[in-house]
Design a protein around this motif. Sequence first.
Motif, PDB file in Angstrom:
ATOM      1  N   UNK A 158       1.069  -1.175  -0.002  1.00 60.70           N
ATOM      2  CA  UNK A 158       0.010  -0.036   0.020  1.00 60.70           C
ATOM      3  C   UNK A 158       0.990   1.313  -0.015  1.00 60.70           C
ATOM      4  N   UNK A 159       0.207   2.386  -0.146  1.00 56.77           N
ATOM      5  CA  UNK A 159       0.953   3.746   0.040  1.00 56.77           C
ATOM      6  C   UNK A 159       1.859   3.940  -1.283  1.00 56.77           C
ATOM      7  N   UNK A 160       2.938   4.603  -1.123  1.00 56.82           N
ATOM      8  CA  UNK A 160       3.897   5.172  -2.500  1.00 56.82           C
ATOM      9  C   UNK A 160       4.410   4.034  -3.135  1.00 56.82           C
ATOM     10  N   UNK A 161       4.715   2.750  -2.346  1.00 56.39           N
ATOM     11  CA  UNK A 161       5.190   1.738  -2.891  1.00 56.39           C
ATOM     12  C   UNK A 161       4.156   0.965  -3.964  1.00 56.39           C
ATOM     13  N   UNK A 162       2.951   1.364  -3.943  1.00 55.28           N
ATOM     14  CA  UNK A 162       1.908   1.113  -4.898  1.00 55.28           C
ATOM     15  C   UNK A 162       1.633   2.272  -5.961  1.00 55.28           C
ATOM     16  N   UNK A 163       1.455   3.333  -5.442  1.00 55.58           N
ATOM     17  CA  UNK A 163       1.035   4.587  -6.263  1.00 55.58           C
ATOM     18  C   UNK A 163       2.463   5.209  -6.736  1.00 55.58           C
ATOM     19  N   UNK A 164       3.418   5.075  -6.283  1.00 56.87           N
ATOM     20  CA  UNK A 164       4.674   5.961  -6.735  1.00 56.87           C
ATOM     21  C   UNK A 164       5.704   4.884  -6.903  1.00 56.87           C
ATOM     22  N   UNK A 165       5.884   3.710  -7.617  1.00 54.00           N
ATOM     23  CA  UNK A 165       6.921   3.129  -7.497  1.00 54.00           C
ATOM     24  C   UNK A 165       8.378   3.558  -8.077  1.00 54.00           C
TER      25      UNK A 165
ATOM     26  N   UNK B 242      11.768   3.544  -5.898  1.00 53.98           N
ATOM     27  CA  UNK B 242      12.742   2.695  -6.375  1.00 53.98           C
ATOM     28  C   UNK B 242      14.077   3.647  -6.401  1.00 53.98           C
ATOM     29  N   UNK B 243      13.907   4.931  -6.972  1.00 56.50           N
ATOM     30  CA  UNK B 243      14.980   5.677  -7.087  1.00 56.50           C
ATOM     31  C   UNK B 243      15.292   6.243  -5.651  1.00 56.50           C
ATOM     32  N   UNK B 244      14.610   6.389  -4.834  1.00 56.24           N
ATOM     33  CA  UNK B 244      14.789   6.658  -3.416  1.00 56.24           C
ATOM     34  C   UNK B 244      15.770   5.525  -2.807  1.00 56.24           C
TER      35      UNK B 244
END
Length: 203
Positions: free
Chosen positions: A150-157, A161-163
């Motif tokens: 959930x959260x950014x791993x789903x909405x802003x992969x 990944x860059x982070x």
Amino acid sequence: RMMRIEITAILRKPDLLKCTAASVIGAIIEASILGLEVESKLNQAHLVPFNNRKSGKKECILIPDYRGLMKLSRNTGEVSMFKGEAVYEGDEIEFEYGLTPKLRHVPKFISDKQTHAYAVAKMKDGTMIFRIWPVAKINKIRAKSPAAASGPWVTDYEPMSIKTMIKQLIKLLPQSPELARAIALDDAADMGRSQNLGSIEVL
């Protein structure tokens, strides 16, 4: 200024009102100490509600954005350039570690399927340092997070990944106390642990 930051954050995220007041204040103080802009167009750090299972209370935690981590790395005075990118299927990508490392990436913008992410830093002496991982390896880091599904791993992969790659690269670079603290806060958030920003020591 701190009051303005808090009001802006609450207007954007009303759930922050459910957090303990001490943790919200502590998170804003922490961001000020680190020199990171919170909930602004600069996207350097974010205030996020967090359910502390041990205390049974909702707390505010501070999550540094990858842009904030890059800023703190540049602030050490040892890094002149820092960037991160995602690689997609169809892109031209060549990289090699060793005594003469090299990295070449030519985006083609023909696919939405991400294959890699990388981070590059240029030191003041001209030395280039980089780290690149395939998404399969990045996903092993993702799997350790309580918010993997959930959260950014789903909405802003892509930015997540860059982070991840930026954090891996930072481990090889000179660190300031502020950068080390930001990494520690981010690691705590990744592992679902309280940052204790509402403690008397922080305040």
